[in-house]
Write an enzyme that holds these catalytic residues in place. Structure first.
Site, PDB file in Angstrom:
ATOM      1  CG  ASP A 775      -2.140   0.943   0.982  1.00  0.00           C
ATOM      2  OD1 ASP A 775      -2.083   1.773   0.043  1.00  0.00           O
ATOM      3  OD2 ASP A 775      -3.128   0.856   1.737  1.00  0.00           O
TER       4      ASP A 775
HETATM    5  C1  BGC Z   1      -5.015   3.331   0.218  1.00  0.00           C
HETATM    6  C2  BGC Z   1      -5.085   2.345  -0.929  1.00  0.00           C
HETATM    7  C3  BGC Z   1      -4.910   3.087  -2.224  1.00  0.00           C
HETATM    8  C4  BGC Z   1      -3.594   3.832  -2.189  1.00  0.00           C
HETATM    9  C5  BGC Z   1      -3.288   4.600  -3.465  1.00  0.00           C
HETATM   10  C6  BGC Z   1      -3.819   4.247   0.152  1.00  0.00           C
HETATM   11  O1  BGC Z   1      -3.935   5.286   1.039  1.00  0.00           O
HETATM   12  O2  BGC Z   1      -5.016   2.620   1.429  1.00  0.00           O
HETATM   13  O3  BGC Z   1      -6.299   1.666  -0.913  1.00  0.00           O
HETATM   14  O4  BGC Z   1      -4.978   2.209  -3.307  1.00  0.00           O
HETATM   15  O5  BGC Z   1      -3.640   4.775  -1.121  1.00  0.00           O
HETATM   16  O6  BGC Z   1      -4.061   5.725  -3.575  1.00  0.00           O
END
Ligand code: BGC
Length: 871
Positions: A775
């Site tokens: 993530d």
């Molecule tokens: C989130 C993810 C997301 C990523 C990219 C993170 O803060 O937890 O679900 O895909 O950001 O935006």
């Protein structure tokens, strides 16, 4: 490079119009009718007195990375007007809009003031607002004049809630509970109007006590959040064009305290660092049914305008499969409808404690006209009824009677058959995984009780008794891979990646020629040279404005290696709505999360308006896997148009507790339903050759407060049966191209660094063949966030350990990640063999993606059918 593919005309496109129509067509299938005294559907389009915080400020979906930037959101007010209703409470709606705007302004000012006092900029403060959304609570008074001037006997009350990543909801009035103002609004309106229809424009469970207690509420519908045309779908519901046939995907409790995790969940106990999963496998209805707690609305519940009969025609065994033939008949005389047949199984629990029953299969009828019937056939693999035995590190089917129940909710079933297994069968042997949780984790113990209730005695006496042959089961065993040898370089000739793609060179020879630094670049996303907000806003991509990230561009010049674009979801594609393509070939994003950059730049303007599909919870309420696959297909077609290789969706974490701020992005409390939904979504997207999903967030990521440093203390059984089971179903049935690890720790190890989950469970046991990514900013220095109240009891995850765990790609990938990987190599934390192994995962995926693959290539789709049909 994807180039800039978005249209340069601001006009609405045929694609948008077509896709909105596709979403509109599924509205009724997703909406759950909780109460109806006959008020719905309205017989004619007349005057409507419209109230509630979601009437004008309708929520299309949640906030954060799960948001989708759309051309327009049709509010309920607007949707009703466009469909020919006359909304007669304009004055109240204006007052409400002013109250909400004042509340919003005060909130923004308080965040900005706090940021400035801490030495930050206003832009930083606006970013923090995205990560910490406010739940709007302001509500204008409804007066006798409003009622008098509305000139109608029909009121519609839209009760909305919003939430998003970075913050959990609270069990307070205005959030989980109805606010005092909402309750008095409803009391007042119920007394004033002949019909009061309450629409729940929400993305997570709320307290429904007032809705059940206030006399005079005619109908309650969970309309959910249907995307940018939510208002039109509500109009369709009222006119009867959309017939609700959805079912709840969660148990809705009488009291919040009834949820077994309510005492300790997130901020409830003041500790956001350690989360003890004391309820073990007893999540949702598994708890309520086993511990005898009566819910307000049971899992799987949903009414219809018509009535159905549901009869078991036949149950038989076929090898180790059980087949149920179920006849559903529309017994009403006026309305058409669809029904969901649900199969629950109680397993013997002499040696391993079990939930009273578990959902094991389901199927939805087509639209049945009055008097019409359909026979559904549901096939269950008996091995899927096994439970995990932690002491024996195996999946086990205990000897005894398996009670099969069929019904239209977990609390409305009839026994359909009893399947006897004369001997205990071990179906699968595995390695013990996930180091022992903190010894202070004490799981609740279910009461010893019968597997059937006394009321079922007569049913049991009359149903077929079948016997399953224990020798028919084939034991599943696994080999756990060891690290391959370091590759030997066979030639000094430079091998371009196109040679591999064209079949002129072997992938391993391409990898063998890469230096350690080049391999390390491959392992981090394309933000290694970015500084400041660009790299931290989930909008880090350079070639597709608004994509959350992309793979490295560092190997392009020398080896011709292209970049994959990674775009958020799950309620559609999240891209910058507009951008300026500058003469130097770069772009400046406008709107969405495009912070920073010269917005006044000269260049060609592009428009990237996408379709916001219903949120995951709303989609799952359809219990219709083909419908979900069709939404995946819709997103896949938009990915093709804009050049997004991987969709950072579906989100599929379990609804452990109603307060998780991201439940709207996830499907259900039940791993079978969640796993099947994500599989369907994936198959829909991956119908488009070379484009794929990224299932997220693996593993045990059920809380948003302090999400990067919260430690989920959890037993191996609960992981395998609940929190990983949904991912397992999706991986085995749909082979998503990619998977994203979560921020949190699991039993003291960051999910991103966890070899047990990312290598042994995911790849060795389940056979995952795609790429794993972190993530965003999992490994980064987040000291800037500490100022915002993050509790960092545990350290951050480590980039070198990501590589070791086989977490292939660190996103968005920053300079310190790159440096840490090389340092890990020097220190012996990892070897070149780790880098090569992960490079193979990334590049294999690249060869299969649209940038390289021949157009007829499909990412391998296993032959299994995603529905439970018997063919
Ligand atoms: C989130 C993810 C997301 C990523 C990219 C993170 O803060 O937890 O679900 O895909 O950001 O935006």
């Amino acid at each position: 490079m994807s180039g800039f593919l978005a249209p340069t005309s601001p006009e609405i496109t045929q694609r948008e119009i077509r896709n909105q129509a596709r979403v509109r067509a599924i509205a009724g299938d997703c909406m759950v009718l909780l109460k109806n005294d006959g008020a719905l559907p309205l017989k004619q389009k007349g005057r409507i007195a419209l109230y509630g915080n979601g009437a004008r400020a309708t929520v299309k979906g949640g906030t954060g990375s799960g948001d989708v930037y759309v051309r327009e959101t049709v509010s309920v007010e607007e949707g009703l007007r466009r469909e020919g209703f006359v909304v007669t409470t304009g004055e109240w709606l204006d007052r409400q809009e002013r109250a909400a705007a004042e509340e919003r302004k005060a909130y923004e000012q308080s965040v900005i003031d706090a940021a400035v006092a801490a030495g930050q900029t206003e832009e930083y403060a606006r970013m923090m607002m995205i990560l910490n959304p406010m739940t709007p609570r302001a509500l204008a008074d409804i007066t006798q004049d409003d009622v008098r001037n509305s000139l109608t006997d029909t009121a519609v009350y839209v009760l909305a809630r919003n939430s998003g990543e970075g913050r959990d909801r609270s069990a307070e009035p205005g959030d989980y509970e109805l606010s005092g103002a909402e309750v008095s609004n409803l009391r007042f309106l119920a007394a004033q109007y002949e019909k009061l229809i309450v629409l729940l424009n929400i993305g997570g469970v709320i307290d429904t006590k007032p809705l059940r207690e206030i006399p005079g509420i005619s109908a309650v519908v969970l309309t959910g959040q249907m995307g940018n045309i939510t208002g039109l779908t509500v109009a369709d519901l009222l006119t009867g064009r959309a017939i609700p046939s959805g079912k709840l995907t969660d148990t809705w409790a009488e009291n919040y305290a009834d949820y077994p995790s309510s005492g300790v969940f997130s901020h409830n106990d003041g500790d956001v660092s350690d989360e003890y999963y004391t309820e073990g496998i007893f999540v949702g209805y598994r708890y309520f049914d086993t511990f005898g707690v009566r819910p307000a609305y049971a899992f799987g519940f949903g009414l219809s305008y018509t009535s159905f009969s549901l009869d078991t025609e036949a149950v038989k065994t076929e090898g180790t499969d059980i087949l149920l033939h179920l006849r559903v008949r529309n017994t009403g005389s006026e309305y058409a409808g669809r029904e969901v047949a649900q199969v629950y199984v109680s397993a013997p629990s002499e040696r391993i404690p079990k939930p009273w029953q578990e959902l094991r299969g389901f199927a939805k009828t087509r639209l049945l006209q009055p008097g019409e019937e359909e026979t559904l056939c549901i096939r269950l693999h008996a091995a899927s009824l096994a439970s995990f035995c932690p002491k024996c590190s195996a999946w086990v089917l205990e000897a005894g009677d398996y009670i099969l129940r069929v019904g239209n909710s977990s609390r409305n079933t009839r026994v359909a058959a009893v399947v006897r297994l004369p001997e205990t069968v071990i179906t699968e042997k595995v390695q013990p995984l996930f180091r022992d949780p903190d010894p202070s984790l004490e799981e609740i113990v279910p009461p010893r009780s019968e597997r059937t209730s006394p009321e079922e005695d007569a049913e049991i006496a009359s149903v077929p008794k079948l016997t399953m042959d224990p020798s028919a089961f084939v034991l599943k065993e696994h080999s756990y891979a060891s690290l391959p040898e370091v590759l030997k370089k066979k030639t000094d000739r430079l091998i371009p990646f196109d040679d591999v793609a064209g079949g002129k060179a072997e992938l391993d020879d391409f990898i063998a020629q890469l230096s350690d630094e080049e391999l390390a670049y491959l392992m981090v996303g394309n933000s290694v040279d970015n500084v400041g907000f660009n790299s931290v806003l989930g909008a880090a991509a350079k070639t597709l404005p608004g994509a959350a990230g992309e793979t490295t561009g560092k190997l392009e010049q020398k080896y011709g290696l292209k970049q994959m674009e990674l775009c958020d979801g799950p309620a559609g594609l999240r891209l910058t709505p507009e951008y300026i393509e500058k003469p130097d070939g770069t772009a400046v994003g406008l709107g969405g999360m495009s912070f920073g950059g010269d917005k006044a730049a000269e260049g060609i303007r592009h428009y990237q308006y996408l379709t916001a599909i219903p949120i995951a919870m709303t989609l799952a309420s359809s219990w219709d896997l083909n419908l979900i696959a069709s939404m995946g297909d819709l997103v896949g077609s938009e990915m093709e148009q804009f050049g997004a290789t991987l969709w950072l969706a579906p989100g599929m974490n379990i609804h452990r507790n109603p307060l998780c701020g991201r439940n709207f992005e996830y499907y259900s409390e039940d791993p079978l339903l969640a796993g099947k939904c994500a599989a369907a979504d994936t198959l829909g997207v991956q119908k488009h050759p070379g484009y794929g999903t990224t299932v997220k967030h693996f593993l045990a990521n059920n809380q948003e407060d302090n999400r990067m440093f919260t430690n989920s203390h959890i037993s191996e059984r609960a992981i395998r049966e609940i929190y990983a089971r949904n991912f397992q179903i999706t991986v085995e049935e749909a082979q998503p191209m990619s998977l994203m690890t979560s921020y949190n720790l699991v039993n003291g190890i960051h999910a991103a660094n966890n070899e047990d989950s990312v290598t042994r469970l995911l790849r060795d046991e389940w056979g995952f063949r795609g790429m794993v990514m972190t993530d965003w900013l999992t490994t980064s220095d987040l000291s800037f966030m500490l100022a915002a109240g993050v509790a960092q009891k545990y350290g951050k995850s480590d980039a070198a350990l990501c590589v070791k765990a086989q977490n292939d790609l660190i996103e968005p990938g920053e300079k310190p990640d790159f440096e840490r990987i090389l340092a890990g190599l020097r220190e012996g934390v990892i070897t070149r063999a780790h880098l090569e192994r992960n490079a193979r995962n990334i590049l294999t995926l690249m060869l299969r993606c649209h940038l390289y693959a021949h157009q007829s290539y499909h990412f391998p789709i296993p032959g299994k059918c995603i529905t439970f049909t018997c063919e």
